[in-house]
Design a protein around this motif. Sequence first.
Motif, PDB file in Angstrom:
ATOM      1  N   GLU A 178       0.835  -1.104  -0.038  1.00 12.56           N
ATOM      2  CA  GLU A 178      -0.208  -0.210  -0.068  1.00 12.56           C
ATOM      3  C   GLU A 178       0.832   1.412  -0.072  1.00 12.56           C
ATOM      4  O   GLU A 178       0.709   2.259  -0.762  1.00 12.56           O
ATOM      5  N   ARG A 179       1.835   1.156   0.816  1.00 15.47           N
ATOM      6  CA  ARG A 179       2.797   2.314   0.852  1.00 15.47           C
ATOM      7  C   ARG A 179       3.472   2.847  -0.538  1.00 15.47           C
ATOM      8  O   ARG A 179       3.992   3.726  -1.000  1.00 15.47           O
ATOM      9  N   LEU A 180       3.574   1.643  -1.469  1.00 10.89           N
ATOM     10  CA  LEU A 180       4.236   1.708  -2.491  1.00 10.89           C
ATOM     11  C   LEU A 180       3.380   1.661  -3.777  1.00 10.89           C
ATOM     12  O   LEU A 180       3.735   1.451  -4.656  1.00 10.89           O
ATOM     13  N   SER A 181       2.060   2.060  -3.330  1.00 12.82           N
ATOM     14  CA  SER A 181       1.188   1.903  -4.598  1.00 12.82           C
ATOM     15  C   SER A 181       1.480   2.751  -5.839  1.00 12.82           C
ATOM     16  O   SER A 181       0.862   2.341  -6.883  1.00 12.82           O
ATOM     17  N   ALA A 182       2.013   3.577  -5.540  1.00 14.22           N
ATOM     18  CA  ALA A 182       2.612   4.652  -7.005  1.00 14.22           C
ATOM     19  C   ALA A 182       3.614   3.837  -7.919  1.00 14.22           C
ATOM     20  O   ALA A 182       3.622   4.291  -8.852  1.00 14.22           O
ATOM     21  N   TYR A 183       3.896   2.744  -7.232  1.00 12.56           N
ATOM     22  CA  TYR A 183       5.046   1.804  -8.206  1.00 12.56           C
ATOM     23  C   TYR A 183       4.363   0.591  -8.764  1.00 12.56           C
ATOM     24  O   TYR A 183       5.128  -0.185  -8.759  1.00 12.56           O
ATOM     25  N   ARG A 184       2.994   0.489  -8.499  1.00 13.34           N
ATOM     26  CA  ARG A 184       2.274  -0.834  -9.107  1.00 13.34           C
ATOM     27  C   ARG A 184       2.404  -0.636 -10.813  1.00 13.34           C
ATOM     28  O   ARG A 184       2.330   0.304 -11.202  1.00 13.34           O
ATOM     29  N   LEU A 185       2.138  -1.985 -11.100  1.00 13.43           N
ATOM     30  CA  LEU A 185       2.231  -2.164 -12.532  1.00 13.43           C
ATOM     31  C   LEU A 185       0.941  -2.476 -13.218  1.00 13.43           C
ATOM     32  O   LEU A 185       0.032  -2.898 -12.411  1.00 13.43           O
ATOM     33  N   LYS A 186       0.648  -1.955 -14.529  1.00 16.56           N
ATOM     34  CA  LYS A 186      -0.401  -2.488 -15.171  1.00 16.56           C
ATOM     35  C   LYS A 186      -0.167  -3.291 -16.198  1.00 16.56           C
ATOM     36  O   LYS A 186       0.955  -2.933 -16.683  1.00 16.56           O
ATOM     37  N   THR A 187      -1.032  -4.012 -16.734  1.00 14.61           N
ATOM     38  CA  THR A 187      -0.823  -4.939 -18.180  1.00 14.61           C
ATOM     39  C   THR A 187      -0.798  -4.033 -19.220  1.00 14.61           C
ATOM     40  O   THR A 187      -1.485  -2.776 -19.216  1.00 14.61           O
ATOM     41  N   GLY A 188       0.322  -4.269 -19.923  1.00 15.20           N
ATOM     42  CA  GLY A 188       0.620  -3.052 -20.924  1.00 15.20           C
ATOM     43  C   GLY A 188       2.025  -2.113 -20.677  1.00 15.20           C
ATOM     44  O   GLY A 188       2.450  -1.487 -21.654  1.00 15.20           O
ATOM     45  N   ASP A 189       2.227  -1.934 -19.594  1.00  9.29           N
ATOM     46  CA  ASP A 189       3.318  -1.315 -18.911  1.00  9.29           C
ATOM     47  C   ASP A 189       4.622  -2.049 -19.617  1.00  9.29           C
ATOM     48  O   ASP A 189       4.769  -3.232 -19.686  1.00  9.29           O
ATOM     49  N   ILE A 190       5.662  -1.230 -19.607  1.00  7.69           N
ATOM     50  CA  ILE A 190       6.965  -1.709 -20.095  1.00  7.69           C
ATOM     51  C   ILE A 190       8.013  -1.296 -19.134  1.00  7.69           C
ATOM     52  O   ILE A 190       8.041  -0.257 -18.711  1.00  7.69           O
ATOM     53  N   VAL A 191       8.664  -2.464 -18.434  1.00 13.13           N
ATOM     54  CA  VAL A 191       9.810  -2.019 -17.430  1.00 13.13           C
ATOM     55  C   VAL A 191      11.065  -1.863 -18.281  1.00 13.13           C
ATOM     56  O   VAL A 191      11.404  -2.792 -19.151  1.00 13.13           O
ATOM     57  N   PHE A 192      11.942  -1.118 -18.000  1.00 13.61           N
ATOM     58  CA  PHE A 192      12.996  -0.746 -18.672  1.00 13.61           C
ATOM     59  C   PHE A 192      14.290  -0.653 -17.520  1.00 13.61           C
ATOM     60  O   PHE A 192      14.075   0.205 -16.499  1.00 13.61           O
ATOM     61  N   SER A 193      15.260  -1.447 -17.707  1.00 20.35           N
ATOM     62  CA  SER A 193      16.474  -1.284 -16.999  1.00 20.35           C
ATOM     63  C   SER A 193      17.072   0.129 -17.043  1.00 20.35           C
ATOM     64  O   SER A 193      17.377   0.557 -18.069  1.00 20.35           O
ATOM     65  N   ARG A 194      17.446   0.851 -15.976  1.00 15.13           N
ATOM     66  CA  ARG A 194      18.148   1.910 -16.157  1.00 15.13           C
ATOM     67  C   ARG A 194      19.575   2.066 -15.533  1.00 15.13           C
ATOM     68  O   ARG A 194      20.070   3.091 -15.685  1.00 15.13           O
ATOM     69  N   VAL A 195      20.066   1.094 -15.433  1.00 12.66           N
ATOM     70  CA  VAL A 195      21.340   0.958 -14.724  1.00 12.66           C
ATOM     71  C   VAL A 195      22.101  -0.218 -15.334  1.00 12.66           C
ATOM     72  O   VAL A 195      21.580  -1.251 -15.045  1.00 12.66           O
ATOM     73  N   GLY A 196      23.364  -0.456 -15.987  1.00 12.96           N
ATOM     74  CA  GLY A 196      23.871  -1.411 -16.244  1.00 12.96           C
ATOM     75  C   GLY A 196      23.493  -1.951 -17.949  1.00 12.96           C
ATOM     76  O   GLY A 196      23.868  -1.062 -18.646  1.00 12.96           O
ATOM     77  N   ALA A 197      22.591  -2.894 -17.846  1.00  9.41           N
ATOM     78  CA  ALA A 197      22.065  -3.247 -19.260  1.00  9.41           C
ATOM     79  C   ALA A 197      21.129  -2.347 -19.396  1.00  9.41           C
ATOM     80  O   ALA A 197      19.684  -2.923 -19.349  1.00  9.41           O
ATOM     81  N   VAL A 198      21.139  -1.093 -19.974  1.00  8.25           N
ATOM     82  CA  VAL A 198      20.096  -0.342 -20.254  1.00  8.25           C
ATOM     83  C   VAL A 198      19.458  -0.530 -21.438  1.00  8.25           C
ATOM     84  O   VAL A 198      18.580   0.298 -22.124  1.00  8.25           O
ATOM     85  N   ASP A 199      19.629  -1.606 -22.067  1.00  8.04           N
ATOM     86  CA  ASP A 199      18.559  -2.106 -23.248  1.00  8.04           C
ATOM     87  C   ASP A 199      17.659  -3.354 -22.943  1.00  8.04           C
ATOM     88  O   ASP A 199      16.996  -3.710 -23.810  1.00  8.04           O
ATOM     89  N   ARG A 200      17.642  -3.510 -21.651  1.00  7.61           N
ATOM     90  CA  ARG A 200      16.796  -4.609 -21.134  1.00  7.61           C
ATOM     91  C   ARG A 200      15.262  -4.102 -20.793  1.00  7.61           C
ATOM     92  O   ARG A 200      15.102  -3.173 -20.004  1.00  7.61           O
ATOM     93  N   THR A 201      14.356  -4.832 -21.733  1.00  9.64           N
ATOM     94  CA  THR A 201      13.019  -4.585 -21.556  1.00  9.64           C
ATOM     95  C   THR A 201      12.073  -5.450 -21.449  1.00  9.64           C
ATOM     96  O   THR A 201      12.546  -6.690 -22.006  1.00  9.64           O
ATOM     97  N   ALA A 202      10.879  -5.486 -20.846  1.00 13.44           N
ATOM     98  CA  ALA A 202       9.920  -6.525 -20.853  1.00 13.44           C
ATOM     99  C   ALA A 202       8.613  -5.972 -20.808  1.00 13.44           C
ATOM    100  O   ALA A 202       8.230  -4.878 -20.165  1.00 13.44           O
TER     101      ALA A 202
END
Length: 403
Positions: A61-85
């Motif tokens: 609940e405290r981290l509700s702003a960081y919930r994911l929804k179907t269709g969102d894309i997660v993107f690596s921001r450190v190191g392997a910056v080309d990794r997505t899903a």
Amino acid sequence: MEIKTVRLGDIAEIKTGPFGSALHNSDYVSNGIPIITVEHIGDLGIVHSPDVPRVNADDYERLSAYRLKTGDIVFSRVGAVDRTAIVRDIEDGWLFSGRLLRVRPNANAVDADFLNVYFSQPRFRKHMYAIANGSTMPSINTKILASVEIELPSMQSQKVIAWLFRQIDEKQIVNQQINNNLLKITDDMFNRVYLGNELVKNSGKVKLSSIIRTKSGTFNPKKTSEVFVNHFSMPAFDAARFPVVNAASGIKSNKNIVEPFSILVSKMNPDVKRVWLPNTSKKLLNVASTEFLTFNADAPEMQAFVYAVVNDKRYQKYLESNTTGSTNSRQRVLPKVAYSYEIPYVKEAAQQFGFQIVDIIDMIKLNKEQNQHLIRLRNILLPKLLAGDIDLSNIETVMNNNA
């Protein structure tokens, strides 16, 4: 095909995951809501492994702003910056970690599946490293990602392209699932058929070094006439468990030669299992990083048998308990130790068991090779589709007929 170029920030909301005081490892629990991390972004989507970190309901609940929804894309921001899903229905409501960015596409402007395909193309991935901050540890942020330009065809064309690539990806997933099941069958047969054999139960133990050849030829890139080699490297294993064709002139250090019936086992950080059943090339010289130990057999049935031995969880635990070095980045298993693992051994029983599973081993190799062909097809298709070199109406007809 009409294409318009837009900034990603104009067609999607981009948010950085929680970090700093927002979330600590100590907040993780054994049962709870999963948090996707960089380590759980695979080539074919989000990896549902047992080690996915989780938080309890209060922290969720405290981290509700960081919930994911179907269709969102997660993107690596450190190191392997080309990794997505892309987030599928099964991951809806999960959280994402501080080392990730969340891209939430505007459904009126872009198709999420198309955007996921666009992110996966080699040209885009290369571009992300070019614009990232830092050299030794590349990093990106919301500002950098928002400024990236995306080539968008019409919404209908986006949906057709996304549908086509979904068929390719689903075939890869099926092949991967088949291989996972085949490996489970192999493990079960090794324990039940070979180790359960009465002759084997009553036999003495021998070292692996007594039933394989541990010495391999050496490839020296400075003294070779080869132009290209089939290279089994650590990055290639971690990325796709498939070798990469490299120019011999671009290889800077000596390598071990991989034989037709070799098996490769990493001596580095054995807490991460890296056992490689090689798809060797008949046209190119096959070489491997010296971080891999070579287990060389003289026949396919013995390769199959030895693979079952070194892929077994008991061998993995043996390697983990016999490491040298104090930190994860420097932990190694000495070759002599790795080859000294003892197993109950009856040659005839080992050969017979190898013959029983050799077709399974060949199928695993074939499925891996097919997936590599599909990846190459994927990489070729998108630029041609965006350039209008392929008639989308034919694909759209097939899509509608299969709807």
